[in-house]
Design an enzyme around this catalytic site. Structure first.
Site, PDB file in Angstrom:
ATOM      1  N   HIS A 228       0.836  -1.205   0.000  1.00 48.30           N
ATOM      2  CA  HIS A 228       0.000   0.000   0.000  1.00 48.30           C
ATOM      3  C   HIS A 228       0.869   1.253   0.000  1.00 48.30           C
ATOM      4  CE1 HIS A 228      -4.026  -1.773   1.695  1.00 48.30           C
ATOM      5  NE2 HIS A 228      -3.608  -2.368   0.587  1.00 48.30           N
TER       6      HIS A 228
ATOM      7  N   PRO B  26      -1.678   0.862  19.351  1.00 51.38           N
ATOM      8  CA  PRO B  26      -1.539   0.325  17.990  1.00 51.38           C
ATOM      9  C   PRO B  26      -1.828   1.303  16.843  1.00 51.38           C
ATOM     10  CG  PRO B  26      -3.529  -0.522  19.045  1.00 51.38           C
ATOM     11  CD  PRO B  26      -2.779   0.235  20.092  1.00 51.38           C
TER      12      PRO B  26
ATOM     13  N   LYS C 240       3.076   0.495  14.930  1.00 54.81           N
ATOM     14  CA  LYS C 240       4.533   0.511  15.125  1.00 54.81           C
ATOM     15  C   LYS C 240       5.080  -0.646  15.968  1.00 54.81           C
ATOM     16  CE  LYS C 240       5.656   3.936  12.684  1.00 54.81           C
ATOM     17  NZ  LYS C 240       5.444   3.248  11.417  1.00 54.81           N
TER      18      LYS C 240
ATOM     19  N   TYR D 165       4.910   6.900   9.167  1.00 54.24           N
ATOM     20  CA  TYR D 165       4.059   5.711   8.972  1.00 54.24           C
ATOM     21  C   TYR D 165       4.790   4.631   8.168  1.00 54.24           C
ATOM     22  CZ  TYR D 165      -0.239   3.057   8.395  1.00 54.24           C
ATOM     23  OH  TYR D 165      -1.193   2.070   8.444  1.00 54.24           O
TER      24      TYR D 165
HETATM   25  P1  FAD Z   1       5.382 -10.832  21.590  1.00 57.56           P
HETATM   26  O1  FAD Z   1       4.737 -10.927  20.267  1.00 57.56           O
HETATM   27  O2  FAD Z   1       4.531 -10.514  22.767  1.00 57.56           O
HETATM   28  O3  FAD Z   1       6.156 -12.189  21.838  1.00 57.56           O
HETATM   29  C1  FAD Z   1       6.681 -12.543  23.092  1.00 57.56           C
HETATM   30  C2  FAD Z   1       6.701 -14.046  23.191  1.00 57.56           C
HETATM   31  O4  FAD Z   1       7.286 -14.412  24.432  1.00 57.56           O
HETATM   32  C3  FAD Z   1       5.313 -14.648  23.198  1.00 57.56           C
HETATM   33  O5  FAD Z   1       5.248 -15.708  22.254  1.00 57.56           O
HETATM   34  C4  FAD Z   1       5.105 -15.129  24.611  1.00 57.56           C
HETATM   35  O6  FAD Z   1       4.252 -16.264  24.689  1.00 57.56           O
HETATM   36  C5  FAD Z   1       6.524 -15.449  25.026  1.00 57.56           C
HETATM   37  N1  FAD Z   1       6.769 -15.412  26.469  1.00 57.56           N
HETATM   38  C6  FAD Z   1       6.239 -14.589  27.391  1.00 57.56           C
HETATM   39  N2  FAD Z   1       6.721 -14.868  28.605  1.00 57.56           N
HETATM   40  C7  FAD Z   1       7.564 -15.908  28.444  1.00 57.56           C
HETATM   41  C8  FAD Z   1       8.372 -16.641  29.332  1.00 57.56           C
HETATM   42  N3  FAD Z   1       8.398 -16.375  30.640  1.00 57.56           N
HETATM   43  N4  FAD Z   1       9.121 -17.641  28.835  1.00 57.56           N
HETATM   44  C9  FAD Z   1       9.128 -17.935  27.518  1.00 57.56           C
HETATM   45  N5  FAD Z   1       8.373 -17.258  26.623  1.00 57.56           N
HETATM   46  C10 FAD Z   1       7.601 -16.254  27.089  1.00 57.56           C
HETATM   47  N6  FAD Z   1       0.961  -3.890  16.932  1.00 57.56           N
HETATM   48  C11 FAD Z   1       0.622  -3.286  15.805  1.00 57.56           C
HETATM   49  O7  FAD Z   1       1.484  -2.704  15.159  1.00 57.56           O
HETATM   50  N7  FAD Z   1      -0.698  -3.357  15.376  1.00 57.56           N
HETATM   51  C12 FAD Z   1      -1.666  -4.063  16.078  1.00 57.56           C
HETATM   52  O8  FAD Z   1      -2.807  -4.127  15.668  1.00 57.56           O
HETATM   53  C13 FAD Z   1      -1.319  -4.699  17.265  1.00 57.56           C
HETATM   54  N8  FAD Z   1      -2.231  -5.405  17.989  1.00 57.56           N
HETATM   55  C14 FAD Z   1      -1.830  -5.999  19.180  1.00 57.56           C
HETATM   56  C15 FAD Z   1      -2.738  -6.721  19.963  1.00 57.56           C
HETATM   57  C16 FAD Z   1      -2.358  -7.301  21.182  1.00 57.56           C
HETATM   58  C17 FAD Z   1      -3.345  -8.077  22.031  1.00 57.56           C
HETATM   59  C18 FAD Z   1      -1.025  -7.151  21.624  1.00 57.56           C
HETATM   60  C19 FAD Z   1      -0.575  -7.746  22.960  1.00 57.56           C
HETATM   61  C20 FAD Z   1      -0.109  -6.456  20.817  1.00 57.56           C
HETATM   62  C21 FAD Z   1      -0.510  -5.875  19.594  1.00 57.56           C
HETATM   63  N9  FAD Z   1       0.393  -5.177  18.778  1.00 57.56           N
HETATM   64  C22 FAD Z   1       0.029  -4.575  17.650  1.00 57.56           C
HETATM   65  C23 FAD Z   1       1.775  -5.086  19.071  1.00 57.56           C
HETATM   66  C24 FAD Z   1       2.591  -6.155  18.342  1.00 57.56           C
HETATM   67  O9  FAD Z   1       1.831  -7.300  18.145  1.00 57.56           O
HETATM   68  C25 FAD Z   1       3.786  -6.387  19.208  1.00 57.56           C
HETATM   69  O10 FAD Z   1       4.519  -5.177  19.261  1.00 57.56           O
HETATM   70  C26 FAD Z   1       4.670  -7.536  18.732  1.00 57.56           C
HETATM   71  O11 FAD Z   1       3.998  -8.749  18.927  1.00 57.56           O
HETATM   72  C27 FAD Z   1       5.975  -7.519  19.516  1.00 57.56           C
HETATM   73  O12 FAD Z   1       6.683  -8.700  19.279  1.00 57.56           O
HETATM   74  P2  FAD Z   1       7.555  -9.337  20.427  1.00 57.56           P
HETATM   75  O13 FAD Z   1       8.158 -10.536  19.821  1.00 57.56           O
HETATM   76  O14 FAD Z   1       8.405  -8.302  21.026  1.00 57.56           O
HETATM   77  O15 FAD Z   1       6.533  -9.735  21.589  1.00 57.56           O
HETATM   78  C1  DHB Z   2      -3.727  -2.891  11.762  1.00 55.58           C
HETATM   79  C2  DHB Z   2      -3.330  -2.600  13.023  1.00 55.58           C
HETATM   80  C3  DHB Z   2      -2.939  -1.324  13.327  1.00 55.58           C
HETATM   81  O1  DHB Z   2      -2.532  -1.032  14.558  1.00 55.58           O
HETATM   82  C4  DHB Z   2      -2.933  -0.334  12.371  1.00 55.58           C
HETATM   83  O2  DHB Z   2      -2.557   0.925  12.702  1.00 55.58           O
HETATM   84  C5  DHB Z   2      -3.299  -0.640  11.099  1.00 55.58           C
HETATM   85  C6  DHB Z   2      -3.698  -1.928  10.788  1.00 55.58           C
HETATM   86  C7  DHB Z   2      -4.153  -4.267  11.437  1.00 55.58           C
HETATM   87  O3  DHB Z   2      -4.250  -5.089  12.345  1.00 55.58           O
HETATM   88  O4  DHB Z   2      -4.422  -4.541  10.275  1.00 55.58           O
END
Ligand code: FAD
Ligand code: DHB
Length: 437
Positions: A106, A326, A330, A418
């Site tokens: 996009h 969200p 980012k 963005y």
């Molecule tokens: P995570 O994806 O949280 O991964 C961490 C991993 O560590 C998980 O698999 C967990 O199970 C594991 N873990 C936790 N504790 C332990 C432990 N003690 N031992 C071993 N493993 C463990 N970002 C966007 O940009 N747009 C969105 O729409 C959006 N929606 C989101 C919705 C939700 C509910 C959440 C929580 C986050 C959302 N985010 C969104 C943010 C984005 O998904 C996260 O920034 C991204 O997942 C970060 O990746 P990460 O690997 O750092 O953490």
């Molecule tokens: C989506 C999530 C976001 O946080 C955003 O700003 C745009 C799109 C998504 O889940 O598609």
């Protein structure tokens, strides 16, 4: 192998490790399985999996420990927008092939306010940069498939994960897997275990600084089995609250509505969600098509930063160190930026014996993190209805929306944030000059 043979093999492995450990003059009870690696990665979210992949491609050994099962991790619906730099890192890591085939590139977004759609032509404003619509679930599946194909250790369902010995030469991660206690000795522990993980908690209180904010709203998100009603994402400001029309594929729509943070999802039957989406996204000549709802969940909105992101031989990456609301899309992209820097720093440290990049890791990440914190806070407060706000605050929001949709300078600022600022502009260099590109 039958159950008895399996048990005999395990006992043999335990005894062998007991003898080996004795030669190393370390006390390890026979009942603990012991192994060594260069980097112990805690968490198999995008941060941990991508770090494992980047290290593998540089010949650095890592073991990834994940608390949840593979099915759960692969099905967790979260982010959907990949920045230009994230696409490039995934391609360089050898996991971009399906993203390039199935993702939707996009070059713009719409902002909808006062019942009118306004287009922000992001690619035109950023010398061709763009975003890719490709779900976090798919990124995670691609990374897991690559790791398993390479034979890299990736252990799901690890319980009681604990970090020890950060003050000693060789840190250790202890955990239980399939009822057996394990210890993983390593050079570096990478805490990629998200906001609720254990890694951040082992940094002493007098070392760790935190900053944050909770917002008085949340997002209710749905995945709907219907073709998107728009070619590019629509972010809508309305008197009833924020709404977002996103997508996952040409046949799957992802939509969000702002709700109260303590909202009960059972109070939101599908027809109530669709009705709010129709009201909040309404603009003349545009129609929203409904479809069966496949999944729905509520996500709280929070900003959070923890620093430093390195303490002795522990490094933090992704949500373990920072959370953004969200709205700016980012969270996932910041996790990718962190581990990209971290993989370079660990290669310098473990292969070339140079500590300079690892010393700069925390500050380098935090420069980008704070830029994304500001952008996410700015998008969030510009677009949501704050229940504590008055009409003055609403007028400020409208004025800001009118400005970013009418001024090329303001629209360019939104667009470059963005699609994502280049990594070297926010992370590697502390200062810089204005680019006239
Ligand atoms: P995570 O994806 O949280 O991964 C961490 C991993 O560590 C998980 O698999 C967990 O199970 C594991 N873990 C936790 N504790 C332990 C432990 N003690 N031992 C071993 N493993 C463990 N970002 C966007 O940009 N747009 C969105 O729409 C959006 N929606 C989101 C919705 C939700 C509910 C959440 C929580 C986050 C959302 N985010 C969104 C943010 C984005 O998904 C996260 O920034 C991204 O997942 C970060 O990746 P990460 O690997 O750092 O953490
Ligand atoms: C989506 C999530 C976001 O946080 C955003 O700003 C745009 C799109 C998504 O889940 O598609």
């Amino acid at each position: 192998m039958d159950a008895c043979a399996d048990r005999r093999a395990l006992l043999f492995a335990q005894r062998s490790i007991g003898r080996y450990a004795t030669r190393q003059k370390q006390y390890i009870p026979d009942s603990v399985m012991s192994e060594r690696t260069q980097v112990a990665i805690i968490g198999a979210g995008p941060a941990g999996l991508l770090l494992g992949q980047l290290l593998h491609r540089q010949g650095i050994e890592a073991v990834i420990l994940e608390a949840r099962g593979r099915d759960y991790v692969e099905a967790r619906i979260r982010a959907g927008v990949l920045e230009q730099g994230t696409m490039e890192v995934l391609r360089e890591a050898g996991v971009g092939e399906r993203m390039d085939r199935e993702g939707l590139r996009h070059g713009g977004i719409y902002l909808c306010f006062d019942g009118t759609l306004h287009h922000i032509p992001m690619s035109e404003l950023t010398h061709g940069r763009a975003v890719m619509i490709y779900g976090q679930t798919e990124v995670v599946k691609d990374l897991i498939a690559a790791r398993l194909a390479d034979g890299g250790p990736l252990r799901f369902e690890c319980a009681d994960v604990a970090i020890d010995g950060l003050d000693a030469d060789e840190p250790t991660v202890r955990y239980t897997h399939k009822g057996v206690e394990h210890e993983l000795r390593c050079d570096i522990v990478a805490g990629c275990d998200g906001f609720h993980g254990v890694s951040r908690t082992v940094i002493p209180d007098d070392v760790l600084q935190v900053w944050g904010r909770d917002y008085p709203y949340a997002w209710l998100g749905i995945l709907a089995d219907v073709a998107p009603s728009t070619d590019e994402l629509i972010y809508a400001h309305s008197d009833r609250g924020f709404a977002l029309h996103s997508m996952r594929s040409p046949t799957l729509s992802r939509l969000y509505v702002q709700v109260d943070p303590d909202e009960d999802i059972t109070d939101w039957p599908d027809d109530r969600i669709w009705s709010e989406l129709h009201e909040r996204l309404a603009s003349p000549g545009w129609e929203l098509t409904e479809g069966p709802v496949l999944e729905k969940s509520i996500t709280p909105m929070r900003s959070f930063v923890a620093a430093p992101m390195r303490y002795r031989s522990l490094v933090l990456a992704g949500d373990a160190a920072h959370i953004v609301p969200p709205t700016g899309a980012k969270g996932l992209n910041l996790a990718v930026a962190d581990v990209t820097l971290l993989a370079h720093a660990l290669a310098d440290h473990l292969r070339a014996g140079s500590d300079a990049a690892l010393q700069d890791y925390s500050d380098g990440c935090l420069r980008r993190v704070w830029r994304a914190q500001h952008f996410s806070w700015w998008m969030t407060t510009m677009l949501h209805r704050d229940p504590g706000d008055d009409e003055y605050g609403r007028q400020l929001q409208r004025s800001q929306l009118a400005y970013v949709t009418s001024s090329a300078a303001a629209a360019t600022s939104l667009a470059e944030n963005y699609v994502g600022l280049p990594l070297d502009q926010t992370a590697m260099a502390a200062g810089g000059t204005v680019s006239r590109g």
